[in-house]
Design a protein around this motif. Structure first.
Motif, PDB file in Angstrom:
ATOM      1  N   ARG A 219      -2.722   5.744  -3.156  1.00 27.87           N
ATOM      2  CA  ARG A 219      -4.056   5.784  -2.551  1.00 27.87           C
ATOM      3  C   ARG A 219      -4.710   7.143  -2.785  1.00 27.87           C
ATOM      4  O   ARG A 219      -5.907   7.232  -3.108  1.00 27.87           O
TER       5      ARG A 219
ATOM      6  N   ASP B 190     -11.764   5.221  -6.034  1.00 28.50           N
ATOM      7  CA  ASP B 190     -11.249   3.932  -5.576  1.00 28.50           C
ATOM      8  C   ASP B 190     -10.637   4.077  -4.183  1.00 28.50           C
ATOM      9  O   ASP B 190     -10.175   5.155  -3.807  1.00 28.50           O
ATOM     10  N   ASP B 191     -10.600   2.961  -3.460  1.00 29.10           N
ATOM     11  CA  ASP B 191     -10.165   3.040  -2.063  1.00 29.10           C
ATOM     12  C   ASP B 191      -9.034   2.066  -1.748  1.00 29.10           C
ATOM     13  O   ASP B 191      -9.032   1.408  -0.724  1.00 29.10           O
ATOM     14  N   HIS B 192      -8.058   1.985  -2.641  1.00 24.44           N
ATOM     15  CA  HIS B 192      -6.886   1.152  -2.359  1.00 24.44           C
ATOM     16  C   HIS B 192      -5.637   1.911  -2.789  1.00 24.44           C
ATOM     17  O   HIS B 192      -5.706   2.860  -3.575  1.00 24.44           O
ATOM     18  N   GLY B 193      -4.484   1.474  -2.298  1.00 25.64           N
ATOM     19  CA  GLY B 193      -3.247   2.177  -2.619  1.00 25.64           C
ATOM     20  C   GLY B 193      -2.172   1.271  -3.188  1.00 25.64           C
ATOM     21  O   GLY B 193      -0.990   1.579  -3.111  1.00 25.64           O
TER      22      GLY B 193
ATOM     23  N   PRO C 262       0.738   5.395   0.072  1.00 21.88           N
ATOM     24  CA  PRO C 262      -0.151   6.530   0.350  1.00 21.88           C
ATOM     25  C   PRO C 262      -0.358   7.447  -0.856  1.00 21.88           C
ATOM     26  O   PRO C 262      -1.460   7.972  -1.056  1.00 21.88           O
TER      27      PRO C 262
ATOM     28  N   ASN D 124      -5.848   7.334  -6.369  1.00 17.17           N
ATOM     29  CA  ASN D 124      -7.001   6.460  -6.594  1.00 17.17           C
ATOM     30  C   ASN D 124      -8.275   7.030  -5.984  1.00 17.17           C
ATOM     31  O   ASN D 124      -9.362   6.910  -6.572  1.00 17.17           O
ATOM     32  N   GLU D 125      -8.137   7.639  -4.812  1.00 17.72           N
ATOM     33  CA  GLU D 125      -9.322   8.177  -4.146  1.00 17.72           C
ATOM     34  C   GLU D 125      -9.976   9.287  -4.956  1.00 17.72           C
ATOM     35  O   GLU D 125     -11.196   9.468  -4.909  1.00 17.72           O
TER      36      GLU D 125
ATOM     37  N   ASP E  15     -12.092  -6.132   0.911  1.00 15.76           N
ATOM     38  CA  ASP E  15     -11.010  -5.179   0.664  1.00 15.76           C
ATOM     39  C   ASP E  15     -10.809  -5.013  -0.839  1.00 15.76           C
ATOM     40  O   ASP E  15     -10.722  -5.999  -1.572  1.00 15.76           O
TER      41      ASP E  15
ATOM     42  N   ASP F  96       0.834  -1.204   0.000  1.00 16.52           N
ATOM     43  CA  ASP F  96       0.000   0.000   0.000  1.00 16.52           C
ATOM     44  C   ASP F  96       0.868   1.253   0.000  1.00 16.52           C
ATOM     45  O   ASP F  96       1.745   1.422   0.858  1.00 16.52           O
TER      46      ASP F  96
END
Length: 213
Positions: A13, A21-24, A10, A16-17, A52, A8
């Motif tokens: 992330r 999207d909610d992953h890194g 940051p 993506n956000e 997840d 992951d």
């Protein structure tokens, strides 16, 4: 899951956000992990069940698409609320399933716009690869009547279908361009230099220009 946590990033992330999207996890690293794991249906099911997003993307890469039942795919699609998981599930799993056509028809008419967008994505794939049996004029009728006021995800999917019809089917090209010009959906969408605008008339013109002959 522990290995995914170490991947992951940051910065990834945060990017993506901005796209919902909610992953890194870097997708290149995710694909490398999937290549190492190879096809593993049982693990894919367990990863999906975690909820997840990174785990679900990995599950999509290592699953056996034809091993899922129609009902399982329907449930999975309704659980896939982030754009990347949703898109990968449709592209890499549902399209390879023997139930793809059944689900295309059912999802296209679903009252949930996110589910309906999956139906339209499957329709777009058929427009490009297996158009026999599709009512292209009827699809243009629906797009003309409904795309302007459709929610964003559904609107994007319908617009892609509109462009695909115009690109691949010369007999419907003029009408597809006319529908796009009148509705003006995504006309002002910010497009980086060197990229093709998603505004259907511009998209159609550029893709037709690139066609050989």
């Amino acid at each position: 899951m522990a290995e995914l946590a170490t991947l992951d990033d940051p910065k990834a992330r945060a990017v993506n956000e901005r796209h919902g999207d909610d992953h890194g996890v870097n997708l290149g690293k995710l694909r490398a992990l999937a290549k190492r794991l190879k096809i593993h249906q049982e693990l894919a099911r367990e990863l999906w069940a975690t909820g997840d997003s990174a785990a679900r993307l990995l599950a999509i890469l290592i699953c056996r698409p034809k091993a899922f039942t129609r009902d399982e795919l329907d449930v999975m699609l309704r659980e896939a609320r982030t754009p990347k998981v949703h898109d990968w599930l449709v592209t890499y799993v549902v399209r390879k399933s023997p139930y793809a056509e059944q689900l295309r028809v059912a999802w296209s008419a679903d009252p949930d716009p996110v589910v309906a967008s999956a139906g339209w994505a499957l329709t777009t794939a058929r427009v490009a690869r297996k158009p026999d049996g599709l009512d292209l004029a009827g699809l243009l009728d629906v797009i003309e009547a409904e795309m302007k006021d459709a929610p964003a995800r559904l609107q994007w999917a319908m617009n892609h279908c509109l462009a695909q019809i115009g690109i691949d089917h010369a007999g419907y090209r003029a009408r597809a361009v006319d529908v796009g010009e009148r509705l003006e959906v995504l006309k002002d969408y910010p497009t980086p230099p060197g990229c093709t605008s998603p505004f259907a008339p511009a998209w159609i013109a550029e893709m037709v220009r690139r066609q050989p002959g």
